[in-house]
Motif scaffolding. Sequence first.
Motif, PDB file in Angstrom:
ATOM      1  N   ARG A 444       0.794  -1.238   0.000  1.00  0.00           N
ATOM      2  CA  ARG A 444       0.000   0.000   0.000  1.00  0.00           C
ATOM      3  C   ARG A 444       0.821   1.279   0.000  1.00  0.00           C
ATOM      4  O   ARG A 444       0.260   2.355  -0.217  1.00  0.00           O
ATOM      5  N   LEU A 445       2.095   1.185   0.239  1.00  0.00           N
ATOM      6  CA  LEU A 445       2.921   2.389   0.226  1.00  0.00           C
ATOM      7  C   LEU A 445       3.134   2.858  -1.209  1.00  0.00           C
ATOM      8  O   LEU A 445       3.424   2.067  -2.107  1.00  0.00           O
ATOM      9  N   HIS A 446       2.980   4.156  -1.422  1.00  0.00           N
ATOM     10  CA  HIS A 446       3.099   4.746  -2.761  1.00  0.00           C
ATOM     11  C   HIS A 446       4.573   5.069  -3.002  1.00  0.00           C
ATOM     12  O   HIS A 446       5.038   6.195  -2.785  1.00  0.00           O
ATOM     13  N   ALA A 447       5.318   4.057  -3.424  1.00  0.00           N
ATOM     14  CA  ALA A 447       6.758   4.225  -3.641  1.00  0.00           C
ATOM     15  C   ALA A 447       7.237   3.185  -4.638  1.00  0.00           C
ATOM     16  O   ALA A 447       6.683   2.074  -4.721  1.00  0.00           O
ATOM     17  N   GLY A 448       8.269   3.554  -5.384  1.00  0.00           N
ATOM     18  CA  GLY A 448       8.810   2.624  -6.371  1.00  0.00           C
ATOM     19  C   GLY A 448       9.534   1.459  -5.735  1.00  0.00           C
ATOM     20  O   GLY A 448       9.616   0.373  -6.309  1.00  0.00           O
ATOM     21  N   THR A 449      10.091   1.664  -4.535  1.00  0.00           N
ATOM     22  CA  THR A 449      10.794   0.609  -3.819  1.00  0.00           C
ATOM     23  C   THR A 449      10.499   0.750  -2.338  1.00  0.00           C
ATOM     24  O   THR A 449      10.445   1.861  -1.810  1.00  0.00           O
ATOM     25  N   VAL A 450      10.294  -0.384  -1.679  1.00  0.00           N
ATOM     26  CA  VAL A 450      10.057  -0.393  -0.239  1.00  0.00           C
ATOM     27  C   VAL A 450      11.115  -1.271   0.421  1.00  0.00           C
ATOM     28  O   VAL A 450      11.384  -2.387  -0.035  1.00  0.00           O
ATOM     29  N   TYR A 451      11.699  -0.765   1.488  1.00  0.00           N
ATOM     30  CA  TYR A 451      12.751  -1.482   2.211  1.00  0.00           C
ATOM     31  C   TYR A 451      12.265  -1.775   3.623  1.00  0.00           C
ATOM     32  O   TYR A 451      11.788  -0.876   4.316  1.00  0.00           O
ATOM     33  N   VAL A 452      12.410  -3.016   4.035  1.00  0.00           N
ATOM     34  CA  VAL A 452      11.900  -3.459   5.331  1.00  0.00           C
ATOM     35  C   VAL A 452      13.067  -3.819   6.247  1.00  0.00           C
ATOM     36  O   VAL A 452      13.982  -4.554   5.854  1.00  0.00           O
ATOM     37  N   ASN A 453      13.033  -3.263   7.454  1.00  0.00           N
ATOM     38  CA  ASN A 453      13.971  -3.626   8.522  1.00  0.00           C
ATOM     39  C   ASN A 453      15.432  -3.406   8.163  1.00  0.00           C
ATOM     40  O   ASN A 453      16.189  -4.335   7.881  1.00  0.00           O
ATOM     41  N   ARG A 454      15.810  -2.136   8.167  1.00  0.00           N
ATOM     42  CA  ARG A 454      17.206  -1.719   8.052  1.00  0.00           C
ATOM     43  C   ARG A 454      17.859  -2.133   6.742  1.00  0.00           C
ATOM     44  O   ARG A 454      19.056  -2.378   6.678  1.00  0.00           O
ATOM     45  N   ALA A 455      17.084  -2.214   5.691  1.00  0.00           N
ATOM     46  CA  ALA A 455      17.651  -2.476   4.367  1.00  0.00           C
ATOM     47  C   ALA A 455      18.241  -1.185   3.802  1.00  0.00           C
ATOM     48  O   ALA A 455      17.837  -0.081   4.169  1.00  0.00           O
ATOM     49  N   THR A 456      19.206  -1.327   2.887  1.00  0.00           N
ATOM     50  CA  THR A 456      19.898  -0.180   2.291  1.00  0.00           C
ATOM     51  C   THR A 456      19.559  -0.102   0.810  1.00  0.00           C
ATOM     52  O   THR A 456      19.711  -1.081   0.089  1.00  0.00           O
ATOM     53  N   PRO A 457      19.109   1.031   0.318  1.00  0.00           N
ATOM     54  CA  PRO A 457      18.645   1.120  -1.062  1.00  0.00           C
ATOM     55  C   PRO A 457      19.745   1.342  -2.089  1.00  0.00           C
ATOM     56  O   PRO A 457      20.847   1.774  -1.771  1.00  0.00           O
ATOM     57  N   ALA A 458      19.404   1.052  -3.339  1.00  0.00           N
ATOM     58  CA  ALA A 458      20.179   1.460  -4.515  1.00  0.00           C
ATOM     59  C   ALA A 458      21.577   0.882  -4.564  1.00  0.00           C
ATOM     60  O   ALA A 458      22.409   1.369  -5.317  1.00  0.00           O
ATOM     61  N   LEU A 459      21.869  -0.157  -3.774  1.00  0.00           N
ATOM     62  CA  LEU A 459      23.219  -0.687  -3.773  1.00  0.00           C
ATOM     63  C   LEU A 459      23.294  -2.117  -4.278  1.00  0.00           C
ATOM     64  O   LEU A 459      24.386  -2.630  -4.487  1.00  0.00           O
ATOM     65  N   HIS A 460      22.176  -2.785  -4.461  1.00  0.00           N
ATOM     66  CA  HIS A 460      22.204  -4.136  -5.013  1.00  0.00           C
ATOM     67  C   HIS A 460      21.779  -4.078  -6.472  1.00  0.00           C
ATOM     68  O   HIS A 460      20.661  -3.664  -6.793  1.00  0.00           O
ATOM     69  N   PRO A 461      22.649  -4.485  -7.400  1.00  0.00           N
ATOM     70  CA  PRO A 461      22.352  -4.290  -8.824  1.00  0.00           C
ATOM     71  C   PRO A 461      21.184  -5.109  -9.344  1.00  0.00           C
ATOM     72  O   PRO A 461      20.622  -4.777 -10.391  1.00  0.00           O
ATOM     73  N   GLY A 462      20.795  -6.154  -8.639  1.00  0.00           N
ATOM     74  CA  GLY A 462      19.709  -6.984  -9.130  1.00  0.00           C
ATOM     75  C   GLY A 462      18.326  -6.475  -8.779  1.00  0.00           C
ATOM     76  O   GLY A 462      17.329  -7.015  -9.271  1.00  0.00           O
ATOM     77  N   LEU A 463      18.237  -5.438  -7.916  1.00  0.00           N
ATOM     78  CA  LEU A 463      16.937  -4.936  -7.472  1.00  0.00           C
ATOM     79  C   LEU A 463      16.585  -3.667  -8.230  1.00  0.00           C
ATOM     80  O   LEU A 463      17.300  -2.666  -8.139  1.00  0.00           O
ATOM     81  N   PRO A 464      15.488  -3.650  -8.979  1.00  0.00           N
ATOM     82  CA  PRO A 464      15.097  -2.426  -9.687  1.00  0.00           C
ATOM     83  C   PRO A 464      14.836  -1.276  -8.719  1.00  0.00           C
ATOM     84  O   PRO A 464      14.263  -1.465  -7.644  1.00  0.00           O
ATOM     85  N   PHE A 465      15.270  -0.087  -9.134  1.00  0.00           N
ATOM     86  CA  PHE A 465      15.164   1.100  -8.301  1.00  0.00           C
ATOM     87  C   PHE A 465      14.637   2.246  -9.150  1.00  0.00           C
ATOM     88  O   PHE A 465      15.129   2.494 -10.255  1.00  0.00           O
TER      89      PHE A 465
END
Length: 498
Positions: A444-465
């Motif tokens: 339900r969150l209006h966001a292109g990417t959601v991170y749960v429990n201390r995850a770090t964004p934009a650093l794993h090449p396999g995850l679309p951002f």
Amino acid sequence: MKFIAPNAAAHAAIAATLPEVKLLIGEQALVRGSGGTFSHCNAATGEFQMDVPLAGRDEVDKAVAAARAAYPAWRLTKPAHRRSILDRFAGLIDQNIERFSQIAVVENGIPISTMVDGIAPRVANWVRYYAGWSDKIEGLVTGSNAGGGHFEYTVPEPYGVVGHIITWNAPLLSLAMKVPAALAAGNCVVIKPAEFTPFSSQLFAELAFEAGVPPGVINVLPGGVAAGAALVSHPGIDKISFTGGPAAARAIMRSASDTLKPLVFELGGKSANVVFPDVDIDATAAYCAAFGLSNSGQGCALPTRLIIHEAIYERFIDALQTTIEHIPYGDPLDKDVIVGPLINANACERVQDMIDAARASGAGRFLNETTTANTPGNFIPPTLIADVDPYASIAQKEVFGPVLCAFKFHDEQEALALANATEYGLAAYVQTNNLNTAQRLVERLHAGTVYVNRATPALHPGLPFGGLGNSGFGREGGKAGLDEFIRTKGVGVGISPS
């Protein structure tokens, strides 16, 4: 709160080793451009470092011509050979982690710890990831059983020449998220780094050429707004990938409409971080403070809006305040610093004006207040504002500085409403030990990417951002990031009976 003054001598020593910035066009390396020069200064010390040559329309024309000349051969290069070149490129980046990290410190003030332990090692991972895609790009058979001897299939093709407009806040990561995917798909590229951050792109391109990328496949044109505008409007550019702000993106869209040029936009953010009462308060607060303030808050996906359940709100605010008081800020060469300088004096003035306006309007309760008066460099101390009006400007507008806004929620429904009450939609964060709660919010969150429990964004090449709304459209990372640089051709074959 401890301020660590910059070691001017150490910064000067690194500045003396910076690569000379040139306009890289085909086989040419030009030391002058028609866009004039930019006087580059160290963000932490304020010291002049180098006059940077800037591209203008003439150099854009030449770079596009060089890319178009190189495109037929690069497109027809065997995919396995493109893969091996990109693999060598990744290896060279691995060998230059310390070099890239030192460049970043004096280029725009990214803390050395953020580079060595975070960004720099992952850049090679991005290149290596897309190297692996080079020989795995496949079409589909869509109508082999259509009858009548007809045969239908698709052919994935590169766009041709892609213009990459690179962000200044994390230029090396921006390069990694854009360029390898385009090259793996068979495109040639023209890269426009910001005038503030030309050095990372210079070394990045030099290593690419050393790895075997042919001249003209990568072209690099440091420049300002005029160079970017010339690149966007150029009829020889087939697609634009841009990272920056919504205002610039709107100007790009208007210009690109003349040639109906497709676009990828990764724009700003004001990411919500929803904290539920079942978390480990101290550990989660430490994460929220350190990550939200990293790179001096100059990150589009940083969780700067803290939405905290009322049952733990005061304890969580106390833990945040305690954490921030123990975060040293200042010299980005110090290994303990995570909050360094802002990019320039204009950024400092803009952020300080936003803080002052919020204070004058009574937007919230200001904590961890200190000052950096009479210190060199472009520093704003980490700032925590509690009890913020969720709809105040400071809680709605992207600050791009070390400022965290915190407010409370009563139940899950209110948390979602507050999290989604923004014009942005780049990232969102959820802190909870309840998997059901996490999954409901992810949906339900209006966001292109959601991170749960201390995850770090934009650093794993396999995850679309990528984002929604004023945070842009298109994706970087994963197969979705590869697909941004591929267009599909449909083919139908009729077989006449003999």
